[in-house]
Scaffold this motif. Structure first.
Motif, mmCIF file in Angstrom:
data_model
loop_
_atom_site.group_PDB
_atom_site.id
_atom_site.type_symbol
_atom_site.label_atom_id
_atom_site.label_comp_id
_atom_site.label_asym_id
_atom_site.label_seq_id
_atom_site.Cartn_x
_atom_site.Cartn_y
_atom_site.Cartn_z
ATOM 1 N N THR A 49 -42.395 -42.368 -19.163
ATOM 2 C CA THR A 49 -43.343 -42.967 -19.456
ATOM 3 C C THR A 49 -43.470 -44.486 -20.027
ATOM 4 N N ILE A 50 -42.587 -44.283 -21.288
ATOM 5 C CA ILE A 50 -42.548 -45.712 -21.943
ATOM 6 C C ILE A 50 -41.563 -46.785 -21.046
ATOM 7 N N ALA A 77 -45.696 -49.542 -11.337
ATOM 8 C CA ALA A 77 -44.551 -49.066 -11.912
ATOM 9 C C ALA A 77 -44.421 -47.300 -11.830
ATOM 10 N N THR A 78 -45.721 -46.797 -11.929
ATOM 11 C CA THR A 78 -45.576 -45.376 -11.522
ATOM 12 C C THR A 78 -44.868 -44.951 -10.293
ATOM 13 N N VAL A 79 -44.793 -45.787 -9.304
ATOM 14 C CA VAL A 79 -44.387 -45.118 -8.126
ATOM 15 C C VAL A 79 -42.971 -45.935 -7.653
ATOM 16 N N LEU A 98 -41.798 -43.412 -14.010
ATOM 17 C CA LEU A 98 -42.307 -41.799 -14.081
ATOM 18 C C LEU A 98 -41.959 -41.699 -12.381
ATOM 19 N N GLY A 99 -42.082 -42.340 -11.669
ATOM 20 C CA GLY A 99 -41.963 -42.049 -10.180
ATOM 21 C C GLY A 99 -40.567 -41.461 -9.838
ATOM 22 N N PHE A 100 -39.516 -41.849 -10.517
ATOM 23 C CA PHE A 100 -38.352 -41.171 -10.340
ATOM 24 C C PHE A 100 -38.169 -39.782 -10.739
ATOM 25 N N LEU A 139 -53.044 -40.011 -16.477
ATOM 26 C CA LEU A 139 -53.609 -40.314 -17.836
ATOM 27 C C LEU A 139 -52.949 -41.627 -18.212
ATOM 28 N N LEU A 140 -52.174 -41.788 -17.853
ATOM 29 C CA LEU A 140 -51.150 -43.144 -18.138
ATOM 30 C C LEU A 140 -52.291 -44.368 -17.621
#
Lengths: 273, 264, 278
Positions: free
Chosen positions: A82-83, A220-222, A231-233, A256-257
C-alpha cells in the motif's frame, strides 16, 4: 380577438403541432432503428448474449464465495504494498509536474516560441495521453525490469500528457489585460510569461495536479498486474496461487485506499479553489 | 361574465396563519385575509414582508405552522387534503418565470396538465389531444401561439412570463397566484403582463392574487389591496385608499430589520 | 532612467521604509519553514528510494528506454492486417461499456441526488454502491468477469460498464443536483407527481450534461479498452501483450500507432459532438 378568429388560430396551431409531431416521431424512429442496429451488430461482434451472462451468474457466485470472506490476517503483508502504491503515485505525479511545466509553455499558442514547436508539442502530448499507463508500464518493465520504477515512469509519462495539455489550455485562456499590462511596461517575453501568465494559471494547475494525483493512485493500484509494483502485484500473485481470500483482502485495501485518497483530494481541492 | 356589483362570494379565507421557519425566522404572524371570488387582489409590501411565504402556504409548497386556509368553504390546510388535487386548483406564476428552458413553449404549457394525467403516460412525454387543445387555447389567450414550437430560452422575458401565465391557465385553476410576476421586467412589458393577468381574471372569473412591491402598479391594477409588513397585514382596502400614511405603515422598517431581508 | 528617482522618493518616506522592511522580513526563512522544507525533502527522498528512483538508475534507464522505442522503428506494417478486427472489437467494447454504464449509472445517479431522493438511507445506499463500482478499477472488474463468463470481449464490456457506471452515476447525480430549482418548484406547484417532476423539470435540464459526460467517458473508455486484453477481456490489448512477450518490437510499434490513430479520431469526433450540444 373574436371567437371564430380565436378558434381558427387554435385549429391552425394544433394542425401544425400534429405535423411537427409526426416528423419528430419519424425522426425518433429512424434514430432508434439506427442505434438498435449499431448496438445489435456490436453485441454480436463481441459475443454479448444475455444468456451468457445468466449462465455466468453461478460462476460469478462461485467466485464470490471463494473470495469472501477476505482473509484479514493477510492485511499485515499488504502494508508495504500500500505504501509503495502511494509512493509510486507521488513520484509519478511529481515527475509529471516537472515535465509538464516546460511542455505546457511550449504547447500553448501564446507562450510557444514558434508555431511549429506548438504543433509538435501538442502532438507529443496527445500521444502520451492516448497510450494507457499500463501499456507504458509493460514496455518499461521489459526495458528496466520488474518493480515500482517502471510504474513511476509509466504514470509520469501518461500524467504528463494530461497535465501539460490541461495547463497549456489554461495558459491560452488567461486574461489578456494582465498580459498586455505586462507588455506595456516593456517586459521581455520570458518576464511576461513569468509574471503575466503563470500566476493566473497556478490555482487551476494545483487543483488539477491534486486531481491527477487521485487518478494516479487509482492507476498505481493496477500497475502491479503487469509487474510494475504496488498493490496490483499482490492481487495478481494471490490469484495465481488461488488464495482467493487474500485476493479479496487486496481488493478491499484497494477500495479503501481509493476512497481515502478521493476524500482527501476533494478536501484539498476545495481549499485551493 | 357579468360584472354586477352583487355581494361578492368569498373564495379564500385565511385565518390566523403563521409560519416560522426552522431557523426561527417568523415569516408570517397571525395573518387574516378574505379573498373574494374572481377579484384581482394585490398583496403589496417590501421584500421580506412575507408575501412569498403567504402564497406558498396557499398551495402548500410551504407548510404553515399555525392557522387555517379555506378554499370555497373547504379547509385546504388539513393533513387529509390531497396535495395534487389542491395544487391543480392553484396556478402559480413566478418572478423568474421558471420555464424549462430547453423544451418548447407548448411542452412548457402542457406541463400545466400533468396533475390531470397519470405518471405512466408522462413517461413517454405524450399528452392527449384534449390537453393539447387546452394548451394551445391558453397560449392564444396571451397571444403566444405563434411561438408555440420555439424553445423557451429563445423568448424575451416578457414573452416567457406570458408563457408561464399560459401554463398556469392550462391547469384550469380557480385561483392564480402571481409571486412578483413583473419584478424582472421593464415597465412597459410589466404593464403588458399585468394587463394579461387582469384580463384573465375578468374574462374567466379566475381569482388572482398578485404580490407586488411597486406602489404605482398597485394603484394602476389592483381592485383591492392588502398591505403587508414584517409578516403581518397592516392594511386592507381599495387602491384609492393608499395614502402616504398607509404606505409609511407598509414600508417603514426598524433599523434592526435588515437581517430579515435575506432570509426570504 | 526613472528608477533612481523612484527609489529616492521611497526612501524619503517613512511609510515606504516600513513596507520595504516588512517585505524584507517576509523573505527571510523562519526556522519552521526550513524544518518543513527539510521534512518534505526527506519524505520525497524516502519515497524515491523506495520506488528505485535513484539518479544512477534514472541515468541508466533513459538510454535503455530510448533504445526500446527505437527498436519499434520501422513499424512492421503488414502486421496491421491482424489488428483491424481487435481494433474494431476495442471500440465495440467501449460502446457497450458505455451503454451498460448508463444503464447502471442513471437509476443509481437519480437515487443519489439529494433534490430527487429525500430519503437519506436510499441516497447514501446508492452513493455507497456507486463508490464501490467506481473505486474498483475496470481491470479488476475484468478479472472478475473473465472468471465468470470466460475469456473474450463480453466480460470486458461488463467490466467497463461497472467501473464507468459508478463514475457516470456520481456525475449524473451532481448534474441533477445542479439544475435550476425554479422549474422544479413550478412543476410541483402545478400538482405534478414526483416522477413527473423528474421527467419534465429535471431531465430536460440535466440532459446536455449527461450527454457530455457520456461522450467524454466514451473517449476514456476506448483508451481503457485498449488494455483490457491484458487480462483476457478482449480488444487490441491482447495483441499488444503478445507482441511484447515475443519481443516483436516492430509489431508493438504498429499496435501503438494504431491505438494512437484510433484514440485521436475518437477524441476529435467526441469533441466535435460535445461542442454541438447546447
Amino acid at each position: 380577438m373574436t371567437a371564430p378568429a380565436f378558434d381558427s388560430v387554435v385549429a391552425g396551431a394544433l394542425r401544425e403541432e400534429a405535423g411537427i409531431r409526426n416528423r419528430r416521431v419519424l425522426k425518433a424512429c429512424g434514430w432508434t432503428a439506427f442505434a438498435a442496429g449499431v448496438l445489435y451488430f456490436t453485441a454480436t461482434q463481441i459475443g454479448m448474449k444475455p444468456a451468457a451472462l445468466v449462465a455466468g451468474l453461478p460462476f460469478m457466485w462461485d467466485f464470490l464465495t471463494r473470495l469472501l470472506p477476505p482473509d484479514l490476517t493477510y492485511f499485515q503483508y499488504l502494508v508495504g504494498a500500500t505504501i509503495e502504491t502511494v509512493q509510486i503515485a507521488i513520484w509519478g505525479t511529481l515527475l509529471a509536474v516537472l515535465f509538464s511545466v516546460p511542455l505546457a509553455l511550449l504547447g500553448a499558442r501564446n507562450t510557444t516560441p514558434h508555431i511549429l514547436v506548438f504543433h509538435a508539442t501538442r502532438m507529443f502530448l496527445n500521444a502520451l495521453r492516448s497510450i494507457n499507463e499500463l501499456v507504458f508500464a509493460l514496455i518499461f518493465v521489459s526495458a528496466v525490469g520488474l518493480g515500482p520504477f517502471a510504474g513511476v515512469l509509466a504514470i509520469a509519462l501518461h500524467a504528463t500528457g494530461m497535465l501539460a495539455k490541461f495547463c497549456a489550455e489554461e495558459a491560452e485562456g488567461v486574461e489578456k489585460g494582465q498580459v498586455e499590462a505586462m507588455q506595456a511596461t516593456g517586459a521581455s517575453k520570458l518576464q511576461v510569461i513569468l509574471f503575466g501568465v503563470i500566476p493566473q494559471v497556478i490555482p487551476a494547475f494545483i487543483s488539477y495536479t491534486i486531481y491527477r494525483f487521485d487518478v494516479s493512485i487509482r492507476s498505481a493500484t493496477v500497475l502491479g498486474l503487469v509487474g510494475a509494483g504496488g498493490l496490483g502485484f499482490s492481487l495478481i500473485k494471490t490469484m495465481k496461487l488461488f488464495k482467493y481470500h487474500e485476493t479479496a483482502t487486496c481488493i478491499l485495501v484497494i477500495f479503501l485506499l481509493v476512497l481515502v485518497s478521493d476524500w482527501i483530494c476533494a478536501k484539498l481541492r476545495a481549499r485551493v479553489l | 361574465m357579468d360584472n354586477q356589483p352583487t355581494a361578492p362570494r368569498t373564495a379564500l379565507s385565511i385565518r390566523g396563519l403563521s409560519k416560522t421557519y426552522k431557523g426561527g425566522l417568523e415569516a408570517l404572524r397571525d395573518v387574516n385575509i378574505e379573498v373574494n371570488e374572481g377579484e384581482f387582489l394585490v398583496i403589496l409590501g417590501p421584500s421580506g414582508a412575507g408575501k412569498s411565504t403567504l402564497m406558498r402556504c396557499l398551495n402548500r409548497l410551504v407548510e404553515p405552522t399555525a392557522g387555517a386556509i379555506f378554499h370555497q368553504g373547504r379547509e385546504i390546510t388539513s393533513p387529509k387534503q390531497n396535495l395534487r388535487d389542491l395544487r391543480r386548483q392553484f396556478g402559480m406564476v413566478f418572478q423568474q418565470f421558471n420555464l424549462v428552458k430547453r423544451v418548447s413553449v407548448l411542452t412548457n404549457v402542457l406541463t400545466g396538465r400533468l396533475a390531470y394525467r397519470s405518471a405512466w403516460r408522462s413517461l413517454f412525454y405524450s399528452f392527449p389531444q384534449a390537453d393539447k387543445r387546452i394548451a394551445v387555447e391558453c397560449l392564444a389567450r396571451v397571444n403566444m401561439e405563434h411561438k408555440a414550437f420555439q424553445r423557451a430560452d429563445t423568448l424575451s422575458g416578457g414573452e416567457q412570463q406570458r408563457v408561464a401565465i399560459a401554463r398556469a391557465l392550462a391547469q384550469q385553476p380557480a385561483v392564480i397566484l402571481a409571486d412578483e410576476p413583473v419584478a424582472s421586467l421593464d415597465p412597459k412589458i410589466a404593464r403588458q403582463v399585468l394587463n394579461y393577468l387582469k384580463q384573465i381574471s375578468r374574462e374567466l372569473g379566475i381569482t388572482v392574487l398578485c404580490n407586488l412591491h411597486q406602489v404605482e402598479y398597485t394603484r394602476e391594477f389592483a381592485e383591492r389591496v392588502v398591505g403587508m409588513s414584517r409578516g403581518t397585514v397592516v392594511f386592507e382596502g381599495v387602491s384609492s385608499q393608499l395614502t402616504d400614511e398607509v404606505l409609511h405603515r407598509i414600508y417603514y422598517r426598524d433599523p434592526g430589520d435588515a437581517d430579515r431581508e435575506d432570509a426570504e | 532612467m526613472a528608477a533612481p528617482n523612484v527609489s529616492a522618493v521611497a526612501s524619503g518616506m517613512p511609510g515606504a521604509d516600513r513596507i520595504l522592511r516588512e517585505l524584507q522580513s517576509r523573505k527571510t526563512w523562519r526556522v519552521h519553514h526550513l524544518l518543513l522544507a527539510a521534512a518534505a525533502i526527506a519524505f520525497l527522498t524516502w519515497c524515491a528510494d523506495a520506488v528505485d528512483l535513484r539518479p544512477r538508475e534514472v541515468i541508466y534507464a533513459i538510454p535503455v528506454i530510448g533504445e526500446y522505442f527505437a527498436r519499434m522503428w520501422p513499424p512492421k506494417w503488414q502486421f496491421a492486417d491482424n489488428l483491424w478486427q481487435p481494433a474494431a472489437e476495442t471500440i465495440y467494447i467501449a460502446v457497450w461499456g458505455n451503454v451498460i454504464a448508463t444503464l447502471i449509472g442513471l437509476p443509481l445517479g437519480v437515487l443519489a441526488a439529494s433534490n430527487v431522493t429525500p430519503s437519506g438511507v436510499v441516497r447514501n445506499g446508492a452513493k455507497a454502491i456507486l463508490n464501490l463500482f467506481r473505486s474498483i478499477s475496470e481491470l479488476i472488474w475484468a478479472i472478475f468477469f473473465v472468471s465468470a463468463v470466460g475469456l473474450g470481449p463480453f466480460p470486458g464490456a461488463l467490466a467497463l460498464g461497472m467501473n464507468y457506471g459508478g463514475i457516470l452515476g456520481r456525475l449524473y447525480a451532481e448534474a441533477i443536483e445542479n439544475v435550476d430549482r425554479g422549474p422544479i418548484e413550478a412543476m410541483q406547484a402545478t400538482g405534478a407527481g414526483r416522477l413527473q417532476v423528474i421527467l419534465f423539470a429535471i431531465f430536460p435540464q440535466a440532459l446536455p450534461q449527461f450527454v457530455t459526460y457520456n461522450l467524454y467517458w466514451f473517449e476514456v473508455g476506448v483508451r481503457s479498452a485498449t488494455v483490457l486484453g491484458m487480462v483476457g477481456a478482449g480488444g487490441i490489448g491482447f495483441e499488444l501483450v503478445t507482441a511484447i512477450r515475443l519481443f516483436e518490437w516492430r509489431e508493438v510499434g504498429v499496435v501503438l500507432l494504431l491505438i494512437l490513430g484510433m484514440v485521436t479520431v475518437i477524441d476529435f469526433a467526441s469533441t466535435y459532438l460535445r461542442s454541438k450540444i447546447y
